[in-house]
Design a protein around this motif. Sequence first.
Motif, PDB file in Angstrom:
ATOM      1  N   GLU A  99      51.567  48.834  54.089  1.00  0.00           N
ATOM      2  CA  GLU A  99      51.597  49.559  55.201  1.00  0.00           C
ATOM      3  C   GLU A  99      51.340  48.608  56.244  1.00  0.00           C
ATOM      4  N   ALA A 100      49.875  48.019  56.150  1.00  0.00           N
ATOM      5  CA  ALA A 100      49.387  47.188  57.175  1.00  0.00           C
ATOM      6  C   ALA A 100      50.327  45.862  57.434  1.00  0.00           C
ATOM      7  N   LEU A 101      50.573  45.401  56.281  1.00  0.00           N
ATOM      8  CA  LEU A 101      51.552  44.254  56.628  1.00  0.00           C
ATOM      9  C   LEU A 101      52.809  44.595  57.134  1.00  0.00           C
ATOM     10  N   GLU A 102      53.455  45.746  56.751  1.00  0.00           N
ATOM     11  CA  GLU A 102      54.613  46.339  57.438  1.00  0.00           C
ATOM     12  C   GLU A 102      54.507  46.268  59.032  1.00  0.00           C
ATOM     13  N   GLY A 146      39.409  42.147  62.319  1.00  0.00           N
ATOM     14  CA  GLY A 146      39.012  40.963  61.306  1.00  0.00           C
ATOM     15  C   GLY A 146      39.096  41.517  59.777  1.00  0.00           C
ATOM     16  N   ILE A 147      39.902  42.630  59.498  1.00  0.00           N
ATOM     17  CA  ILE A 147      40.064  43.006  58.071  1.00  0.00           C
ATOM     18  C   ILE A 147      40.862  42.109  57.342  1.00  0.00           C
ATOM     19  N   VAL A 148      40.059  41.611  56.033  1.00  0.00           N
ATOM     20  CA  VAL A 148      40.730  40.584  55.318  1.00  0.00           C
ATOM     21  C   VAL A 148      42.080  41.263  54.709  1.00  0.00           C
ATOM     22  N   LEU A 149      43.285  40.734  54.775  1.00  0.00           N
ATOM     23  CA  LEU A 149      44.530  41.318  54.095  1.00  0.00           C
ATOM     24  C   LEU A 149      44.735  40.365  52.952  1.00  0.00           C
ATOM     25  N   SER A 150      44.323  39.201  53.045  1.00  0.00           N
ATOM     26  CA  SER A 150      44.670  38.326  51.841  1.00  0.00           C
ATOM     27  C   SER A 150      43.543  37.314  51.906  1.00  0.00           C
ATOM     28  N   VAL A 151      43.327  36.858  50.649  1.00  0.00           N
ATOM     29  CA  VAL A 151      42.624  35.508  50.444  1.00  0.00           C
ATOM     30  C   VAL A 151      43.058  35.003  49.116  1.00  0.00           C
ATOM     31  N   ASP A 152      43.282  33.648  49.214  1.00  0.00           N
ATOM     32  CA  ASP A 152      43.833  32.650  47.957  1.00  0.00           C
ATOM     33  C   ASP A 152      43.000  31.351  48.098  1.00  0.00           C
ATOM     34  N   VAL A 153      43.222  30.953  46.851  1.00  0.00           N
ATOM     35  CA  VAL A 153      42.638  29.374  46.634  1.00  0.00           C
ATOM     36  C   VAL A 153      43.842  28.383  47.054  1.00  0.00           C
ATOM     37  N   ALA A 154      43.753  27.817  48.312  1.00  0.00           N
ATOM     38  CA  ALA A 154      44.805  26.894  48.595  1.00  0.00           C
ATOM     39  C   ALA A 154      44.598  25.448  47.852  1.00  0.00           C
ATOM     40  N   GLU A 205      41.576  53.044  39.077  1.00  0.00           N
ATOM     41  CA  GLU A 205      42.823  52.391  39.188  1.00  0.00           C
ATOM     42  C   GLU A 205      43.714  53.338  40.334  1.00  0.00           C
ATOM     43  N   ALA A 206      43.487  54.710  40.420  1.00  0.00           N
ATOM     44  CA  ALA A 206      44.236  55.352  41.385  1.00  0.00           C
ATOM     45  C   ALA A 206      43.834  54.688  42.726  1.00  0.00           C
ATOM     46  N   GLN A 207      42.573  54.606  42.915  1.00  0.00           N
ATOM     47  CA  GLN A 207      41.887  54.222  44.044  1.00  0.00           C
ATOM     48  C   GLN A 207      42.409  52.628  44.495  1.00  0.00           C
ATOM     49  N   GLU A 208      42.597  51.990  43.329  1.00  0.00           N
ATOM     50  CA  GLU A 208      43.024  50.554  43.857  1.00  0.00           C
ATOM     51  C   GLU A 208      44.654  50.561  44.345  1.00  0.00           C
ATOM     52  N   ALA A 209      45.377  51.596  43.560  1.00  0.00           N
ATOM     53  CA  ALA A 209      46.733  51.737  43.873  1.00  0.00           C
ATOM     54  C   ALA A 209      46.877  52.311  45.451  1.00  0.00           C
ATOM     55  N   GLU A 210      45.952  53.322  45.728  1.00  0.00           N
ATOM     56  CA  GLU A 210      46.039  53.729  47.356  1.00  0.00           C
ATOM     57  C   GLU A 210      45.537  52.572  48.238  1.00  0.00           C
ATOM     58  N   GLU A 211      44.610  51.678  47.868  1.00  0.00           N
ATOM     59  CA  GLU A 211      44.313  50.496  48.644  1.00  0.00           C
ATOM     60  C   GLU A 211      45.437  49.438  49.087  1.00  0.00           C
ATOM     61  N   ARG A 212      46.174  49.275  47.622  1.00  0.00           N
ATOM     62  CA  ARG A 212      47.484  48.383  47.496  1.00  0.00           C
ATOM     63  C   ARG A 212      48.488  48.999  48.462  1.00  0.00           C
ATOM     64  N   ARG A 213      48.634  50.235  48.688  1.00  0.00           N
ATOM     65  CA  ARG A 213      49.524  50.940  49.562  1.00  0.00           C
ATOM     66  C   ARG A 213      49.455  50.837  50.914  1.00  0.00           C
TER      67      ARG A 213
END
Length: 327
Positions: A72-75, A273-281, A60-68
Amino acid sequence: MQGFREIGLSVLAHAVLLGAFAVSFRMTGMSDQASPGTEQAVQAVAVSEAEVEETIEALEAQEAEERRQEEEALEALEAERQREAERLAAEREAIEAAKEERRQAEAEAERQREAAERARREAEAEAEAEAEAQQKREAEEQARREAEAERQRQAEEQAQREAEAERQRQAEEQAQREAEAEAQARREAEEQARREAEAERQRQAEEQAQREAEAEAQARREAEERRQAEAQRQARGTFDAAIRQKVEGVWRRPAGIPDGLSALVAVRLGPGGIVLSVDVARSSGNAAFDRSAVTAVRRADPLPMPDDPALAQPYREGVEMVFAPDA
């Protein structure tokens, strides 16, 4: 991160089952007094559950770090888009300023042309006034000579004939001079009209040549834009095919789903080519298939991405792709 959590929960479930099995075994095989071996088994189960909890917390800590890091990449991406918008605004302002300068230059040229035309008309008016004054002076001089001749005629017949002959000669010369002056004026007027007509034809020819040059330049620009658009479309198709191939190559078919399903997924990529987001449209109608499509995209990270910023921009903003591995 969802896959890591599922693994942790699976490990925890197995640990709980193992503990339950150990307790059941102790209840069936123990006597009135608990054996030392059974107590050790229970302790071992407790230790395994604690390790599982620590593993889950670490995941869970690793997941939180990846979300952060993703935030930052989005910003950073948003800041880059803002800088690009400011650059485009500055270019538009520069273009508008250049247009305004050109309009002012054209207006100044028109004012100068009108001033020259007024000067020409004034010069012609002055010349006509001078000619009329000259004719008036000559007429007055002629009348004076005629009066003097008349006085001389009354005084002497011979002098009158000679004076008359002189007046006739002078009249003829005057008429000749006036005819020559009139012919000269006509020639000058015709020459002026010819020069003005030639200047007008030259101006019209230059305007026509400019319009034709601008039309040709516009046609070349449109042809180049079409060529670039076609090249970008072909390049985009190549990268879309490469992305689908890589994603479908890592796709794992969920058990029990029917063949022929397809879903539309929206993917947004970052640098490299890093995947920032993927959703089902658009869902396929099968939740397991939709999840497998999203998982396949994340497994294929990083995805192929053009080096050309113009081609890469749609992928940064987000593209939709059909996921149909059975097609």
